[in-house]
Write an enzyme that holds these catalytic residues in place. Sequence first.
Site, PDB file in Angstrom:
ATOM      1  CD  GLU A 287       5.111 -35.964  -7.552  1.00 28.78           C
ATOM      2  OE1 GLU A 287       4.860 -35.759  -8.549  1.00 28.78           O
ATOM      3  OE2 GLU A 287       6.106 -35.128  -6.645  1.00 28.78           O
ATOM      4  CB  CYS A 321       6.415 -32.566  -9.861  1.00 29.13           C
ATOM      5  SG  CYS A 321       6.486 -32.359  -8.300  1.00 29.13           S
TER       6      CYS A 321
END
Length: 518
Positions: A287, A321
């Site tokens: 990720e 994020c």
Amino acid sequence: MARQQFKNKIYTDWSKKENRSRMEKAIAKIESEFNREYPIIIGNEQVILDAKLTSYNPSNPSQVVGVFQKGDREEALKALNVALNAFETWRWVDYRKRAAYLFKAAKVMQRRRFEINATMTLEVGKTWPEAEADTSEAIDFLEFYGRETLRYGAKQPVVQLKGERDELIYVPLGVGLIVPPWNFPLAILTGMTMAAVVTGNTVILKPSSDSPLTGWRLMEILDEIKLPEGVVNFVTGPGATVGDTLVAHPKIRFISFTGSKEVGIRINELAARVQPGQIWLKRVVAEMGGKDSMIIDDQADLDEAVAATIVSAFGFQGQKCSACSRAIVVEKIYDEFIEQLKKQIETIKVGDAKDFSNYMGPVINKSAKENILKYIRIGLAEGGRLITGGGEVPGDGYFIEPTVIADVDPKATIAQEEIFGPVLAVIKAKNFDEALAIANNTEFGLTGGIFTRNRKKIEKAKDIVHVGNFYINRKITGAMVGAHPFGGFNMSGTDSKAGGRDYLLLYLQGKSIAEKVK
């Protein structure tokens, strides 16, 4: 005995005086333990080295939160050998017993939640609500993945052919490397580590050098629940030595990583090279961040849209994020949106994260602060209009004002590159369709959202906006385990969907068994 259906943890109510008092006492306790030294843990051995890593308080960088060991290639290989040996036992432990360890860990984490919250407040600058959400998510991961293990370990539904007994079972992969980030130093670290462990794998956990003490808290919990030695090995050290040594090793079966795009790409490239003696293709779960947009339509509830944008952009100083770093606003309401946004942002209080009255704390370190300020300068040099913020906040810590830059070109640097800080670019769109096109114009695809009351526009956006997690008329941060399986597309990673029903499959492989019967 069947367990109750999974439910997300309820957050601590900070309006209650007793809860605030408990958090203040927990902060004082962690502060009293500053400057302590912590070892590398490999199996049953505690390793102390001459070379050290130091964890500092970003709200007050003169304070040493903890001193850790600067592991190197030797410690990495030793941990790998211990994990390989432990795997030969752990892989055969009944899945129900493995799940039970996670349920025990969840109870211990719940009991110690204020101490863990305080650790994150002091080590990475999480304000109280942000630290609380991180700890709650970690507990949710333990509870959810424990239940998922019971599902995968149970008899699987397969078609039964006449004259056969047909089965499908799931078996673990082997030894993996876990590389979590500093921005969710407990939740993501716990989720990645324990998803691998509960499925029968053993791991080397290399915490971020900005948050090793928070990783140490998990090790304390695993020791308390008596997880067998060698199942999780804790090795602090630089990614360039510890990380690269393990990623490239032929005996490593998988790498689970959360962090920057650049590091994720490097890990993927290194892991893809088949080494002498390697008998598998390594699995990479990655990720890697995002450049996330909130579309504000001219048929939106403007008050709600402004409030959600602020929470999404400036929660934990924009260091998520999933953070909203681009507001794409239809021109009909563009000026009104900016006016309301500016008015509310200017009430935000920035300061030491341990002070409950501060909405924003520090960014993680000096390098991050300098990088964010550089992006602000670039945004203005490329034609952006400063609406609010733009500079440092007085104090010893790494504090930056919440910053809004308007009139940003959709292809400008600050509209394309991940900044990872409290900087919001506001982009004007002629109409709704242009807003959708702008939302898809980056190399990322993690989170995104839309504010509109128009159902047809909502349905169109659901189809067109290419992100792993899409939110409608609400903030775009705060994915909840089970409800919002998390992971993105394109350069945001492998769409691993943490906290979802398919996540454990990343640490398992299927084995079909067919037996002829008379």
